[in-house]
Enzyme design. Structure first.
Site, PDB file in Angstrom:
ATOM      1  CG  ASP A  42     117.835 -33.639  19.941  1.00 56.11           C
ATOM      2  OD1 ASP A  42     118.741 -34.004  20.719  1.00 56.11           O
ATOM      3  OD2 ASP A  42     116.790 -34.298  19.745  1.00 56.11           O
ATOM      4  CG  ASP A  60     126.078 -37.053  24.381  1.00 54.30           C
ATOM      5  OD1 ASP A  60     126.321 -38.252  24.638  1.00 54.30           O
ATOM      6  OD2 ASP A  60     125.646 -36.257  25.242  1.00 54.30           O
ATOM      7  CB  CYS A  64     126.012 -41.683  29.529  1.00 52.78           C
ATOM      8  SG  CYS A  64     124.275 -41.813  29.049  1.00 52.78           S
TER       9      CYS A  64
END
Length: 400
Positions: free
Chosen positions: A262, A300, A353
């Site tokens: 990340d 993601d 999302c």
């Protein structure tokens, strides 16, 4: 605390949130400053606050604020009092039983507050609790399903668990949860998904959770992992890993070598204890430590979160078109950065999302134009009508 005292507290907290404070921070500060409030009181107040944020425009309309959501939106932002009046009107509660002279109750209603408009008179975006500029983005993708999907975001999202198949079957996990009076049922979105129907607030203290039998994860998020072409022995990179939820889910699917990365290493601090609890190994790495030939790279990507606004409702009202443009540029950059990490014949997976085409199918089309060496193997849009949060996934193959 009495029920009316809880509403008074919610009004106080909502006033601060409407002034620009983060809801979670205000709730935490309020709890620390009101030690007399028990866990049930804090939970009830939290529910009032987040219900109001999910239904901000419709409650504001019902409370006399005209559907406003912020200062400058044709007037001042709605007050906490207006939002709670709207909340109670939405359930046909007798307002006089709450707004009265009782101790700790909010002040009685004024003449103006006794004569407020019905929601049927409100514009469609107000009824659906959606910013005006965002509604066309939903309509473009969802069409006739838009109203039903937005109705899902007006309600509290279900609590889902992912059963760790390395430790238990669905039935064994349900039995383990039952020891702590937690009831859960299977869900069709994923073969490892359980929807909690009773005792959701006890999950994090349950033995099933503490021993890694179950993990909190939305069913839609689990379905994304189910779509990935995973196989034993693969080297996998979770490129925007955050807290590692998808890394853990992948580790439960196959015997993989997983690296989590990340851009903010602090976000990954929970991965090691979560992996230990789950009985799997996940390596974390900074950019300079990443390899160049992964069998699968999962991106993601940061996004608007428009598929999960039932869980994070304040984000819906904070999103601006300039921020959405920034996000789409970041998503494209992340995809481009990932290209050299994928081996020839390997898979690149893009997930959000979000339900918006600009973050999903438009991104895929633009990526394929920039990188003809990739082909689209599959993509899927999951909406709240499927039972979980909204997610999008696209799987690319890097051609030999």
């Amino acid at each position: 605390m009495t029920p009316v005292a809880r509403i008074s507290a919610a009004i106080e907290i909502l006033d601060q949130v409407m002034a620009g404070e983060a809801a979670e921070r205000v709730l935490t500060s309020w709890g620390r400053g009101h030690r007399f409030a028990g866990s049930k009181d804090r939970a009830a107040i939290r529910d009032h606050v987040f219900d109001a944020l999910r239904c901000l425009r419709s409650y504001a309309w019902l409370g006399g604020a005209g559907g406003r959501i912020a200062d400058g939106d044709d007037g001042p932002a709605p007050t906490g009092r207006q939002l709670m009046i709207g909340a109670l009107r939405s359930t046909d509660t007798d307002l006089g039983t709450v707004f009265n002279e009782d101790r700790f109750a909010p002040a009685p209603l004024s003449t103006e507050e006794l004569d407020l408009p019905d929601l049927a008179q409100a514009p469609r975006a107000v009824q659906l609790d959606c910013p005006d500029w965002i509604l066309p983005l939903y309509d473009a993708v969802l069409g006739d399903d838009t109203d039903a999907v937005l109705a899902c975001t007006q309600r509290r999202a279900p609590v889902f668990l992912r059963v760790n198949s390395n430790k238990a079957t669905l039935t064994q996990a349900q039995d383990a949860l039952g020891v702590d009076a937690i009831e859960a049922i299977t869900h069709p979105l994923s073969p490892c998904a359980l929807e909690v129907t009773q005792g959701a607030r006890a999950v994090a203290r349950s033995q099933a959770y503490l021993t890694g039998v179950v993990e909190l994860q939305d069913a839609g998020s689990q379905a994304i992992i189910d779509a990935l072409p995973l196989a034993d022995g693969m080297h996998v990179l979770d490129y925007c890993a955050g807290g590692g939820g998808k890394s853990l889910a992948m580790a439960a699917k196959a015997d993989l070598s997983i690296t989590a990365h990340d851009i903010d290493p602090a976000r990954m601090q929970d991965i090691a204890p979560r992996a230990s609890r789950a009985g799997v190994q996940i390596k974390t790495a900074r950019m300079n430590d990443l390899e160049a030939n992964y069998d699968l790279v999962l991106c993601d990507a940061p996004c608007s979160g428009s598929g999960s606004w039932a869980r994070a409702p304040q984000a819906k009202w904070l999103l601006q078109d300039t921020r959405l443009q920034d996000l789409t540029q970041l998503q494209a950059h992340i995809l481009d950065e990932s290209v050299p990490r994928v081996r020839s014949g390997g898979s690149l997976v893009y997930a959000t999302c979000s339900l918006f085409a600009v973050e999903n199918t438009d991104q895929v089309a633009a990526f394929l134009t920039r990188h003809p060496e990739f082909s689209l193997k599959m993509d899927r849009l999951i909406t709240p009508l499927d039972g979980g949060d909204g997610f999008y996934v696209a799987v690319f193959t890097k051609n030999s």
